[in-house]
Design a protein around this motif. Structure first.
Motif, PDB file in Angstrom:
ATOM      1  N   LEU A 254      45.598  36.815  39.076  1.00 61.10           N
ATOM      2  CA  LEU A 254      44.522  37.377  39.878  1.00 61.10           C
ATOM      3  C   LEU A 254      44.968  37.746  41.289  1.00 61.10           C
ATOM      4  N   GLU A 255      45.802  36.918  41.881  1.00 58.16           N
ATOM      5  CA  GLU A 255      46.183  37.157  43.271  1.00 58.16           C
ATOM      6  C   GLU A 255      47.030  38.431  43.397  1.00 58.16           C
ATOM      7  N   GLY A 256      46.548  39.344  44.237  1.00 60.66           N
ATOM      8  CA  GLY A 256      47.296  40.560  44.492  1.00 60.66           C
ATOM      9  C   GLY A 256      47.117  41.658  43.468  1.00 60.66           C
ATOM     10  N   ARG A 257      46.294  41.430  42.472  1.00 61.74           N
ATOM     11  CA  ARG A 257      46.152  42.448  41.424  1.00 61.74           C
ATOM     12  C   ARG A 257      45.499  43.708  41.993  1.00 61.74           C
ATOM     13  N   THR A 258      45.785  44.823  41.353  1.00 59.88           N
ATOM     14  CA  THR A 258      45.199  46.109  41.709  1.00 59.88           C
ATOM     15  C   THR A 258      44.420  46.634  40.525  1.00 59.88           C
ATOM     16  N   ILE A 259      43.805  47.788  40.696  1.00 63.94           N
ATOM     17  CA  ILE A 259      43.046  48.372  39.593  1.00 63.94           C
ATOM     18  C   ILE A 259      43.953  48.703  38.413  1.00 63.94           C
ATOM     19  N   VAL A 260      45.226  48.985  38.670  1.00 60.96           N
ATOM     20  CA  VAL A 260      46.170  49.243  37.585  1.00 60.96           C
ATOM     21  C   VAL A 260      46.318  48.013  36.704  1.00 60.96           C
ATOM     22  N   ASP A 261      46.433  46.835  37.316  1.00 59.44           N
ATOM     23  CA  ASP A 261      46.538  45.599  36.546  1.00 59.44           C
ATOM     24  C   ASP A 261      45.266  45.345  35.740  1.00 59.44           C
ATOM     25  N   THR A 262      44.121  45.523  36.385  1.00 64.20           N
ATOM     26  CA  THR A 262      42.844  45.217  35.731  1.00 64.20           C
ATOM     27  C   THR A 262      42.585  46.142  34.550  1.00 64.20           C
ATOM     28  N   ILE A 263      42.783  47.445  34.739  1.00 64.02           N
ATOM     29  CA  ILE A 263      42.546  48.394  33.642  1.00 64.02           C
ATOM     30  C   ILE A 263      43.474  48.100  32.470  1.00 64.02           C
ATOM     31  N   SER A 264      44.743  47.847  32.756  1.00 60.00           N
ATOM     32  CA  SER A 264      45.705  47.564  31.679  1.00 60.00           C
ATOM     33  C   SER A 264      45.242  46.393  30.825  1.00 60.00           C
ATOM     34  N   ASP A 265      44.583  45.434  31.455  1.00 60.16           N
ATOM     35  CA  ASP A 265      44.107  44.213  30.793  1.00 60.16           C
ATOM     36  C   ASP A 265      42.700  44.405  30.226  1.00 60.16           C
ATOM     37  N   ASN A 266      42.412  45.629  29.765  1.00 58.63           N
ATOM     38  CA  ASN A 266      41.097  45.956  29.194  1.00 58.63           C
ATOM     39  C   ASN A 266      39.963  45.620  30.148  1.00 58.63           C
ATOM     40  N   ALA A 267      40.198  45.908  31.436  1.00 59.67           N
ATOM     41  CA  ALA A 267      39.199  45.683  32.477  1.00 59.67           C
ATOM     42  C   ALA A 267      38.704  44.236  32.504  1.00 59.67           C
ATOM     43  N   ALA A 268      39.598  43.307  32.098  1.00 61.46           N
ATOM     44  CA  ALA A 268      39.325  41.861  32.129  1.00 61.46           C
ATOM     45  C   ALA A 268      38.143  41.457  31.251  1.00 61.46           C
ATOM     46  N   TYR A 269      37.844  42.254  30.238  1.00 56.94           N
ATOM     47  CA  TYR A 269      36.718  41.923  29.346  1.00 56.94           C
ATOM     48  C   TYR A 269      37.124  40.866  28.333  1.00 56.94           C
ATOM     49  N   GLY A 270      36.217  39.899  28.123  1.00 55.29           N
ATOM     50  CA  GLY A 270      36.432  38.875  27.106  1.00 55.29           C
ATOM     51  C   GLY A 270      35.359  38.840  26.046  1.00 55.29           C
ATOM     52  N   ALA A 271      34.082  38.815  26.472  1.00 52.44           N
ATOM     53  CA  ALA A 271      32.981  38.725  25.520  1.00 52.44           C
ATOM     54  C   ALA A 271      31.688  39.141  26.206  1.00 52.44           C
ATOM     55  N   MET A 272      30.667  39.394  25.380  1.00 59.38           N
ATOM     56  CA  MET A 272      29.337  39.721  25.879  1.00 59.38           C
ATOM     57  C   MET A 272      28.320  38.841  25.157  1.00 59.38           C
ATOM     58  N   VAL A 273      27.405  38.252  25.927  1.00 56.63           N
ATOM     59  CA  VAL A 273      26.296  37.471  25.379  1.00 56.63           C
ATOM     60  C   VAL A 273      25.028  38.276  25.622  1.00 56.63           C
ATOM     61  N   VAL A 274      24.341  38.648  24.544  1.00 51.51           N
ATOM     62  CA  VAL A 274      23.239  39.603  24.616  1.00 51.51           C
ATOM     63  C   VAL A 274      21.900  38.887  24.536  1.00 51.51           C
ATOM     64  N   GLY A 275      20.978  39.274  25.398  1.00 50.06           N
ATOM     65  CA  GLY A 275      19.648  38.688  25.405  1.00 50.06           C
ATOM     66  C   GLY A 275      18.787  39.147  24.237  1.00 50.06           C
ATOM     67  N   ASP A 276      17.608  38.549  24.114  1.00 51.04           N
ATOM     68  CA  ASP A 276      16.703  38.842  23.006  1.00 51.04           C
ATOM     69  C   ASP A 276      15.705  39.947  23.324  1.00 51.04           C
TER      70      ASP A 276
END
Length: 262
Positions: free
Chosen positions: A148-170
């Protein structure tokens, strides 16, 4: 692009291995300072295509870094996007294994379920609302495999925009039945409110981010498809979570979304 194809493929495989191992790797930009945004989407695309070839199926897309709160929290001022697979979507009340993710944080969002395709290059907020079947409150679980330290948008996008999961409401609402700008949320961890926000914090209106994504996709000869779920971006700062934490986000008339980390 700043990186050659062999390097892009190697980084994509490194990130895929980090996902399998729930590990964190050194920043891409620390090793490849000439890497550009175009390179990062190419890396993400190789990673995505490998996942599709392995049998995973796309549920939708996530947009990130669309609010001042998130930009301030990350130091990155440009929106980004990633892909969401069906096996990463959970209902409210789900139990999630904390060890399955890295740098685990929660964000507060609205998700747009598309009734019709959306295509640029001139997609507007009104176009998004007309193409949306329903809007549902959701939590995004961040899953960062890059330091996380020093990361840029290039790092974040490469990592699938830091997505892990989604919890959806009812609770699902038609976009014409509520002023989405004024949807508010109270995000709590173990019964204590940690973050609050209003959806207008996402580019003035959360649908604006979806229009941005449709226009961005058009530049790559692609479009958002009917049936996809689009996470519009967080309107609170990310909240860290740990094993045993109970998370509850109260969206008022749109209900409460919960999950627990085990």
């Amino acid at each position: 692009m700043g990186l050659d194809r062999a390097t892009i493929d190697a980084i994509a495989e490194e990130l895929a291995q980090a996902e399998r191992d729930h590990a964190v790797i050194e920043r891409i930009t620390a090793r490849y300072p000439d890497a550009r945004v175009e390179d990062s989407y190419a890396i993400q695309g190789v990673w995505r295509d490998k996942a599709l070839a392995a049998g995973r199926r796309i549920a939708g897309r996530k947009i990130g870094l669309t609010s001042k709160a998130m930009q301030a929290a990350t130091g990155i001022t440009e929106p980004d996007y990633g892909v969401m697979f069906e096996d990463t979507v959970f209902p409210s009340g789900a139990e999630l294994r904390h060890a399955d993710y890295s740098n685990v944080r929660i964000e507060v969002e609205l998700a747009f379920v598309l009734r019709e395709p959306l295509q640029g290059p001139d997609c507007t907020l009104a176009d998004v609302l007309a193409a949306t079947e329903s809007v549902v409150p959701a939590l995004e679980v961040l899953n960062s495999h890059i330091q996380l330290e020093g990361r840029t948008i290039v790092d974040t996008i490469s990592d699938n925009a830091a997505y892990g999961a989604m919890v959806v409401g009812d609770t699902r609402v038609a976009p014409e039945d509520v002023d989405l700008r004024w949807v508010a949320a109270l995000l709590a961890r173990n019964g204590e409110i940690e973050e609050t926000g209003v959806a207008a914090g996402v580019l003035g209106h959360p649908a604006t981010g979806v229009a941005w994504l449709a226009n961005r996709f058009h530049a790559h000869g692609d479009r958002l498809e009917a049936g996809e779920i689009i996470l519009a971006g967080s309107f609170t700062r990310p909240m860290w979570v740990h094993p045993g934490d109970e998370v509850a986000c109260d969206y008022g008339p749109l209900g409460v979304v919960t999950c627990r980390f085990i």
